[in-house]
Motif scaffolding. Structure first.
Motif, PDB file in Angstrom:
ATOM      1  N   UNK A   6       0.877  -1.170   0.000  1.00 19.69           N
ATOM      2  CA  UNK A   6       0.000   0.000   0.000  1.00 19.69           C
ATOM      3  C   UNK A   6       0.912   1.217   0.000  1.00 19.69           C
ATOM      4  N   UNK A   7       0.715   2.113  -0.969  1.00 19.51           N
ATOM      5  CA  UNK A   7       1.535   3.324  -1.021  1.00 19.51           C
ATOM      6  C   UNK A   7       0.706   4.506  -0.561  1.00 19.51           C
ATOM      7  N   UNK A   8       1.317   5.356   0.295  1.00 23.92           N
ATOM      8  CA  UNK A   8       0.620   6.510   0.853  1.00 23.92           C
ATOM      9  C   UNK A   8       1.482   7.754   0.654  1.00 23.92           C
ATOM     10  N   UNK A   9       1.038   8.663  -0.199  1.00 23.96           N
ATOM     11  CA  UNK A   9       1.807   9.876  -0.489  1.00 23.96           C
ATOM     12  C   UNK A   9       0.951  10.872  -1.235  1.00 23.96           C
ATOM     13  N   UNK A  10       1.429  12.107  -1.332  1.00 29.78           N
ATOM     14  CA  UNK A  10       0.618  13.148  -1.964  1.00 29.78           C
ATOM     15  C   UNK A  10       1.389  14.012  -2.963  1.00 29.78           C
ATOM     16  N   UNK A  11       2.494  14.702  -2.586  1.00 30.05           N
ATOM     17  CA  UNK A  11       3.096  15.685  -3.489  1.00 30.05           C
ATOM     18  C   UNK A  11       4.055  15.078  -4.502  1.00 30.05           C
ATOM     19  N   UNK A  12       4.643  15.961  -5.319  1.00 31.82           N
ATOM     20  CA  UNK A  12       5.646  15.545  -6.309  1.00 31.82           C
ATOM     21  C   UNK A  12       6.767  14.739  -5.674  1.00 31.82           C
ATOM     22  N   UNK A  13       7.150  15.114  -4.451  1.00 26.99           N
ATOM     23  CA  UNK A  13       8.260  14.447  -3.773  1.00 26.99           C
ATOM     24  C   UNK A  13       8.046  12.939  -3.672  1.00 26.99           C
ATOM     25  N   UNK A  14       6.784  12.506  -3.575  1.00 26.08           N
ATOM     26  CA  UNK A  14       6.466  11.101  -3.364  1.00 26.08           C
ATOM     27  C   UNK A  14       6.446  10.284  -4.651  1.00 26.08           C
ATOM     28  N   UNK A  15       6.283  10.941  -5.786  1.00 28.73           N
ATOM     29  CA  UNK A  15       6.039  10.235  -7.051  1.00 28.73           C
ATOM     30  C   UNK A  15       7.181   9.303  -7.457  1.00 28.73           C
ATOM     31  N   UNK A  16       8.464   9.722  -7.400  1.00 28.67           N
ATOM     32  CA  UNK A  16       9.525   8.787  -7.808  1.00 28.67           C
ATOM     33  C   UNK A  16       9.539   7.493  -6.998  1.00 28.67           C
ATOM     34  N   UNK A  27       3.655  -5.511  -6.097  1.00 29.47           N
ATOM     35  CA  UNK A  27       2.255  -5.287  -6.426  1.00 29.47           C
ATOM     36  C   UNK A  27       1.711  -4.168  -5.536  1.00 29.47           C
ATOM     37  N   UNK A  28       1.479  -3.020  -6.123  1.00 29.72           N
ATOM     38  CA  UNK A  28       0.898  -1.910  -5.372  1.00 29.72           C
ATOM     39  C   UNK A  28      -0.619  -2.084  -5.407  1.00 29.72           C
ATOM     40  N   UNK A  29      -1.169  -2.543  -4.299  1.00 32.96           N
ATOM     41  CA  UNK A  29      -2.586  -2.929  -4.281  1.00 32.96           C
ATOM     42  C   UNK A  29      -3.510  -1.724  -4.152  1.00 32.96           C
ATOM     43  N   UNK A  30      -3.017  -0.619  -3.638  1.00 29.51           N
ATOM     44  CA  UNK A  30      -3.795   0.619  -3.544  1.00 29.51           C
ATOM     45  C   UNK A  30      -2.867   1.773  -3.214  1.00 29.51           C
ATOM     46  N   UNK A  31      -3.278   2.950  -3.633  1.00 31.22           N
ATOM     47  CA  UNK A  31      -2.570   4.187  -3.297  1.00 31.22           C
ATOM     48  C   UNK A  31      -3.513   5.075  -2.496  1.00 31.22           C
ATOM     49  N   UNK A  32      -3.010   5.573  -1.368  1.00 36.11           N
ATOM     50  CA  UNK A  32      -3.738   6.548  -0.561  1.00 36.11           C
ATOM     51  C   UNK A  32      -3.102   7.914  -0.788  1.00 36.11           C
ATOM     52  N   UNK A  33      -3.935   8.928  -1.023  1.00 38.10           N
ATOM     53  CA  UNK A  33      -3.430  10.276  -1.247  1.00 38.10           C
ATOM     54  C   UNK A  33      -4.432  11.279  -0.690  1.00 38.10           C
ATOM     55  N   UNK A  90       2.697  11.824   3.039  1.00 35.83           N
ATOM     56  CA  UNK A  90       1.271  11.587   2.838  1.00 35.83           C
ATOM     57  C   UNK A  90       0.433  12.763   3.323  1.00 35.83           C
ATOM     58  N   UNK A  91       0.669  13.210   4.558  1.00 33.79           N
ATOM     59  CA  UNK A  91      -0.042  14.372   5.055  1.00 33.79           C
ATOM     60  C   UNK A  91      -1.147  14.086   6.045  1.00 33.79           C
ATOM     61  N   UNK A  92      -1.369  12.816   6.390  1.00 30.45           N
ATOM     62  CA  UNK A  92      -2.333  12.457   7.424  1.00 30.45           C
ATOM     63  C   UNK A  92      -1.640  11.636   8.499  1.00 30.45           C
ATOM     64  N   UNK A  93      -2.041  11.830   9.747  1.00 35.22           N
ATOM     65  CA  UNK A  93      -1.537  10.996  10.828  1.00 35.22           C
ATOM     66  C   UNK A  93      -2.091   9.587  10.688  1.00 35.22           C
ATOM     67  N   UNK A  94      -1.255   8.607  10.973  1.00 30.84           N
ATOM     68  CA  UNK A  94      -1.682   7.216  10.880  1.00 30.84           C
ATOM     69  C   UNK A  94      -1.970   6.670  12.272  1.00 30.84           C
ATOM     70  N   UNK A  95      -3.236   6.367  12.570  1.00 32.89           N
ATOM     71  CA  UNK A  95      -3.562   5.793  13.881  1.00 32.89           C
ATOM     72  C   UNK A  95      -3.019   4.374  14.010  1.00 32.89           C
ATOM     73  N   UNK A  96      -2.976   3.892  15.235  1.00 33.15           N
ATOM     74  CA  UNK A  96      -2.386   2.575  15.515  1.00 33.15           C
ATOM     75  C   UNK A  96      -2.952   1.453  14.653  1.00 33.15           C
ATOM     76  N   UNK A  97      -4.285   1.359  14.440  1.00 36.65           N
ATOM     77  CA  UNK A  97      -4.804   0.273  13.603  1.00 36.65           C
ATOM     78  C   UNK A  97      -4.267   0.308  12.172  1.00 36.65           C
ATOM     79  N   UNK A 119       9.362  15.951  11.604  1.00 35.84           N
ATOM     80  CA  UNK A 119       8.225  16.817  11.354  1.00 35.84           C
ATOM     81  C   UNK A 119       8.034  17.228   9.911  1.00 35.84           C
ATOM     82  N   UNK A 120       7.317  18.351   9.723  1.00 35.07           N
ATOM     83  CA  UNK A 120       6.697  18.685   8.440  1.00 35.07           C
ATOM     84  C   UNK A 120       7.612  19.295   7.386  1.00 35.07           C
ATOM     85  N   UNK A 121       8.643  20.034   7.785  1.00 36.32           N
ATOM     86  CA  UNK A 121       9.418  20.805   6.797  1.00 36.32           C
ATOM     87  C   UNK A 121      10.920  20.582   6.957  1.00 36.32           C
TER      88      UNK A 121
END
Length: 311
Positions: A6-16, A27-33, A90-97, A119-121
């Motif tokens: 499962x790939x989780x990312x959002x901006x240009x930085x994540x694409x490569x 096998x990338x079964x799903x992308x979260x963005x 990605x930009x979202x916090x990932x809860x324990x589950x 952190x963020x920057x």
């Protein structure tokens, strides 16, 4: 056997990294963005993220939840039956589950030498702080902010004239290769992690708009670092009088020089500006509504004389 990812990312930085994982045969079964955002001149068009667009190009299912806190989203994540989740900006916090929702856990590609600049920057903060090196790390994620043990790292030098944009592009390429290496070892059952040091922890807080205005009273080293660390976005700026009216000028590139004078004063006819200690020479600037130009190009269209003040 290739991993189910499962790939989780959002901006240009994540694409490569997404592209490299797919090209490595996993096998990338799903992308979260992040969900599509309003864009365009009037802000009426919903524009998918760069990762969203790349996933569609690769024919991968895209999910764009506003949050991962609900039980329904967590069940849907677990139902993908993935071996591992890869997270890059990605930009979202990932809860324990979610962190525990794959067989082998979640691995994050982070653009610093942890524990420095959690952190963020981290890219901007490294340059703004005057660091001479940074790097990419692959870290197994925990509930804490960028606190997990490190599986891979590669150091990258920060050149004296390097901007955040240039460092961003270098690190995103390094990060893609590093993550593919980590997944190969994870697949083979030989990936090892090392706990982060408890010393040297710093936090890379999100850039605040108030930080973007240039304070010429600061030492030249700090002014130069802020200019380069904020370039190209959001951009450091000042106000200058052109043609009898005050105008905002974004400064995209500079380097330190040896001049002295009252902070904010133009010291010569080539845009050397005095700081609280030393001076900087402006190398690339952008007028409001204009495109980035070199200092020489700017001076051909604006009369800036020695002794003028920038604020």
């Amino acid at each position: 056997m290739p991993l189910r990812v499962i790939f989780m990312g959002t901006p240009d930085f994540s694409v490569p990294t997404l592209r490299a994982i797919a090209e490595a045969g996993h096998e990338v079964v799903a992308v979260y963005s992040q969900p599509p955002r309003a864009a365009g001149r009037r802000g009426l068009e919903l524009t998918p993220s760069p990762v969203h667009r790349e996933a569609e190009r690769l024919g991968i299912e895209v999910r764009t939840p506003l949050s991962l806190k609900s039980e329904a989203e967590q069940v849907a994540f677990a139902d993908l039956d993935a071996d591992v989740a890869v997270v890059v900006a990605y930009g979202l916090l990932l809860p324990k589950p979610i962190l525990e929702g794959t067989r082998l856990g979640c691995y994050n590609g982070h653009a610093s030498l942890l524990p420095r600049w959690r952190g963020a920057a981290p890219i901007q903060r490294a340059i703004m702080a005057g660091d001479t090196e940074t790097g990419m790390m692959v870290m197994r994620m925990e509930e804490g902010l960028d606190t997990g043990p490190v599986a891979r790292l590669e150091k990258v030098a920060i050149g004296s004239d390097m901007t955040a944009g240039e460092l961003h592009d270098r690190l995103m390429t390094v990060g893609a290769s590093l993550m593919v290496e980590a997944l190969a070892d994870l697949e083979a059952g030989r990936l090892e992690t090392v706990p982060q040091s408890s010393e040297g922890v710093t936090y890379a807080k999100k850039i605040d708009k108030a930080e973007t205005r240039i304070d010429w009273a600061l030492p030249a080293a700090v002014v130069d670092g802020n200019i380069r660390g904020l370039s190209p976005f959001p951009g450091a700026w000042c106000e200058i009088e052109i043609g009898g009216r005050s105008e905002r000028l974004k400064v995209l590139r500079s380097h330190r020089s040896a001049g002295q004078g009252e902070p904010g004063t133009v010291l010569d006819d080539r845009l050397e500006i005095a700081c609280g200690e030393g001076a900087v020479r402006l190398v690339e600037v952008q007028r409001a509504g204009g495109k980035p130009v070199t200092a020489d190009e700017f001076l051909r269209g604006a009369k800036i004389e020695k002794g003028m003040k920038l604020s």
